[in-house]
Write an enzyme that holds these catalytic residues in place. Structure first.
Site, PDB file in Angstrom:
ATOM      1  CE1 TYR A 165      -4.322  -2.333   4.654  1.00 33.08           C
ATOM      2  CE2 TYR A 165      -3.457  -0.132   4.253  1.00 33.08           C
ATOM      3  CZ  TYR A 165      -3.942  -1.330   3.771  1.00 33.08           C
ATOM      4  OH  TYR A 165      -4.035  -1.532   2.414  1.00 33.08           O
TER       5      TYR A 165
ATOM      6  CB  SER B 248      -0.861  -0.011   1.265  1.00 40.43           C
ATOM      7  OG  SER B 248      -1.502   1.222   1.440  1.00 40.43           O
TER       8      SER B 248
HETATM    9  N1  LIG Z   1      -8.444  -1.168  -2.568  1.00 45.78           N
HETATM   10  C1  LIG Z   1      -7.466  -0.293  -2.420  1.00 45.78           C
HETATM   11  O1  LIG Z   1      -7.643   0.912  -2.683  1.00 45.78           O
HETATM   12  C2  LIG Z   1      -6.109  -0.757  -1.950  1.00 45.78           C
HETATM   13  C3  LIG Z   1      -5.079   0.184  -1.919  1.00 45.78           C
HETATM   14  C4  LIG Z   1      -3.815  -0.233  -1.507  1.00 45.78           C
HETATM   15  C5  LIG Z   1      -3.601  -1.539  -1.147  1.00 45.78           C
HETATM   16  N2  LIG Z   1      -4.629  -2.440  -1.196  1.00 45.78           N
HETATM   17  C6  LIG Z   1      -4.332  -3.830  -0.828  1.00 45.78           C
HETATM   18  O2  LIG Z   1      -4.879  -4.697  -1.795  1.00 45.78           O
HETATM   19  C7  LIG Z   1      -5.173  -5.960  -1.189  1.00 45.78           C
HETATM   20  C8  LIG Z   1      -6.601  -6.357  -1.527  1.00 45.78           C
HETATM   21  O3  LIG Z   1      -7.479  -5.428  -0.905  1.00 45.78           O
HETATM   22  P1  LIG Z   1      -8.939  -5.102  -1.459  1.00 45.78           P
HETATM   23  O4  LIG Z   1      -9.014  -3.644  -1.601  1.00 45.78           O
HETATM   24  O5  LIG Z   1      -9.264  -5.984  -2.590  1.00 45.78           O
HETATM   25  O6  LIG Z   1      -9.809  -5.476  -0.170  1.00 45.78           O
HETATM   26  P2  LIG Z   1     -11.080  -6.387   0.064  1.00 45.78           P
HETATM   27  O7  LIG Z   1     -12.005  -6.331  -1.095  1.00 45.78           O
HETATM   28  O8  LIG Z   1     -11.577  -6.014   1.407  1.00 45.78           O
HETATM   29  O9  LIG Z   1     -10.454  -7.839   0.108  1.00 45.78           O
HETATM   30  C9  LIG Z   1      -9.626  -8.246   1.158  1.00 45.78           C
HETATM   31  C10 LIG Z   1      -9.648  -9.745   1.177  1.00 45.78           C
HETATM   32  O10 LIG Z   1      -8.857 -10.187   2.292  1.00 45.78           O
HETATM   33  C11 LIG Z   1      -9.599 -11.187   2.967  1.00 45.78           C
HETATM   34  N3  LIG Z   1      -9.251 -11.275   4.367  1.00 45.78           N
HETATM   35  C12 LIG Z   1      -9.231 -10.295   5.304  1.00 45.78           C
HETATM   36  N4  LIG Z   1      -8.920 -10.800   6.497  1.00 45.78           N
HETATM   37  C13 LIG Z   1      -8.746 -12.141   6.313  1.00 45.78           C
HETATM   38  C14 LIG Z   1      -8.420 -13.213   7.170  1.00 45.78           C
HETATM   39  N5  LIG Z   1      -8.236 -13.044   8.490  1.00 45.78           N
HETATM   40  N6  LIG Z   1      -8.321 -14.453   6.650  1.00 45.78           N
HETATM   41  C15 LIG Z   1      -8.522 -14.661   5.340  1.00 45.78           C
HETATM   42  N7  LIG Z   1      -8.823 -13.686   4.470  1.00 45.78           N
HETATM   43  C16 LIG Z   1      -8.947 -12.440   4.964  1.00 45.78           C
HETATM   44  C17 LIG Z   1     -11.046 -10.745   2.827  1.00 45.78           C
HETATM   45  O11 LIG Z   1     -11.912 -11.824   3.105  1.00 45.78           O
HETATM   46  P3  LIG Z   1     -13.480 -11.568   3.375  1.00 45.78           P
HETATM   47  O12 LIG Z   1     -14.048 -11.219   2.047  1.00 45.78           O
HETATM   48  O13 LIG Z   1     -13.939 -12.855   3.908  1.00 45.78           O
HETATM   49  O14 LIG Z   1     -13.557 -10.432   4.344  1.00 45.78           O
HETATM   50  C18 LIG Z   1     -11.051 -10.314   1.371  1.00 45.78           C
HETATM   51  O15 LIG Z   1     -11.233 -11.415   0.516  1.00 45.78           O
HETATM   52  C19 LIG Z   1      -4.936  -5.777   0.298  1.00 45.78           C
HETATM   53  O16 LIG Z   1      -3.663  -6.292   0.630  1.00 45.78           O
HETATM   54  C20 LIG Z   1      -4.947  -4.285   0.491  1.00 45.78           C
HETATM   55  O17 LIG Z   1      -4.202  -3.886   1.592  1.00 45.78           O
HETATM   56  C21 LIG Z   1      -5.874  -2.074  -1.585  1.00 45.78           C
END
Ligand SMILES: NC(=O)c1ccc[n+]([C@@H]2O[C@H](COP(=O)([O-])OP(=O)(O)OC[C@H]3O[C@@H](n4cnc5c(N)ncnc54)[C@H](OP(=O)(O)O)[C@@H]3O)[C@@H](O)[C@H]2O)c1
Length: 283
Positions: free
Chosen positions: A192, A179
């Site tokens: 985070y 991130s």
């Molecule tokens: N979206 C952004 O703007 C952004 C920006 C920078 C970095 N990121 C990074 O991109 C990656 C994906 O994020 P996203 O935005 O796609 O978020 P998201 O839609 O919330 O997806 C996160 C995923 O992680 C899973 N997860 C969370 N805690 C868990 C646990 N204890 N055990 C197993 N699975 C778990 C969630 O499962 P559930 O569905 O069951 O909750 C979900 O499938 C992350 O590493 C995030 O930090 C995202």
């Protein structure tokens, strides 16, 4: 929604199977050959939602057998069902709460991958917990620990336990999804942000330790603001349309995986590099 003609020609059937990916592919900076991940096996954590679901579906569409690891079985099943109906790859679901992950669970996963696929070509550490956005002075210690367990300790255990399977493959790639706040700290992002700094460190250490072998490449990727449930949680007032969908980043993911695994001869960033999905350009 339809992709432009050139994408239709490049990826026949994609615009009806996965219109969001076809639309994004029209603007990609690099186009992986269709089927470029055939007979490759890739673990994607957090594969049921957001960027993880897009990654799993994309890699499967390009031929990979994807191990769908995540917490919510219903979300994983939806991705599994899509892969089964639109690709000929062989996905598998691994329901797993990373907060509870221990060495025995990783060992069981390694044995299952070994017996089903023989080796592992890719590991995408995508799952992540946001935790509270709170000043450090009030940050609950219990939340701090949960975020670190999910975002750092689980990737460490998975890297350690799955390394023999990555080494057993001719070529393998490990992606740590980071991130912006994992590269420059920012107020109120607490555990985070700190956990993403640690993930960057894990990525660089693993890259250094595996560099001499030449067969394993390790990267961190900052997706930047992306239209997902986590983004909505972090920025509830933002117009979701103002940030790109996850499919827009998939050219970088495909480049890192399919160039190395396909031995295409395209130049790759040095192992250990910190990449930005939004500004990345193929060499
Ligand atoms: N979206 C952004 O703007 C952004 C920006 C920078 C970095 N990121 C990074 O991109 C990656 C994906 O994020 P996203 O935005 O796609 O978020 P998201 O839609 O919330 O997806 C996160 C995923 O992680 C899973 N997860 C969370 N805690 C868990 C646990 N204890 N055990 C197993 N699975 C778990 C969630 O499962 P559930 O569905 O069951 O909750 C979900 O499938 C992350 O590493 C995030 O930090 C995202």
């Amino acid at each position: 929604m339809r992709a432009d003609t050139s994408t239709d020609n490049l990826y026949p059937g994609l615009s009806s199977a996965y219109p969001e990916l076809a639309a994004a592919a029209a603007g990609w900076r690099w186009h992986a050959p269709a089927d470029s991940l055939r007979r490759r096996t890739v673990v994607v954590t957090g594969a049921g939602s957001g960027i993880g679901a897009a990654t799993a579906r994309t890699l499967a569409w390009f031929g990979a057998n994807v191990v769908l690891l995540g917490r919510s079985r219903d979300k994983l099943e939806a991705v599994f069902d899509w892969i089964e109906s639109h690709t000929s790859s062989q996905p598998v679901i691994v329901p797993c709460d990373l907060e509870q992950l221990d060495e025995a669970a990783v060992q069981a996963l390694a044995e299952a991958i070994q017996s089903s696929y023989g080796s592992l070509h890719g590991l995408v550490h995508n799952a992540s917990m946001l935790g509270p956005k709170t000043p450090l002075a009030q940050y609950p210690a219990e939340d701090w620990q949960r975020v670190f367990q999910t975002n750092v300790h689980a990737p460490f255990l998975l890297n350690r336990g799955l390394l023999p399977l990555l080494e057993a493959a001719d070529q393998a790639v490990v992606l740590h999804i980071s991130s912006t706040v994992g590269r420059q700290g920012r107020a109120y992002w607490g555990a985070y942000a700190a956990s993403k700094f640690a993930l960057e460190g894990l990525s660089q250490i693993l890259a250094d330790e595996t560099e001499s072998s030449g067969s394993i490449r390790v990267y961190s990727i900052n997706p930047g603001g992306t239209r997902t449930p986590m983004r909505r949680q972090a920025y509830p007032a933002e117009d979701p349309e103002s940030v790109p969908p996850p499919e827009q980043h998939m050219d970088l993911y495909l480049y890192l995986l399919s160039v190395h695994l396909g031995n295409s001869g395209n130049p790759l960033p040095a192992t250990g590099s910190q990449l930005d999905a939004r500004s990345w350009q193929p060499a």
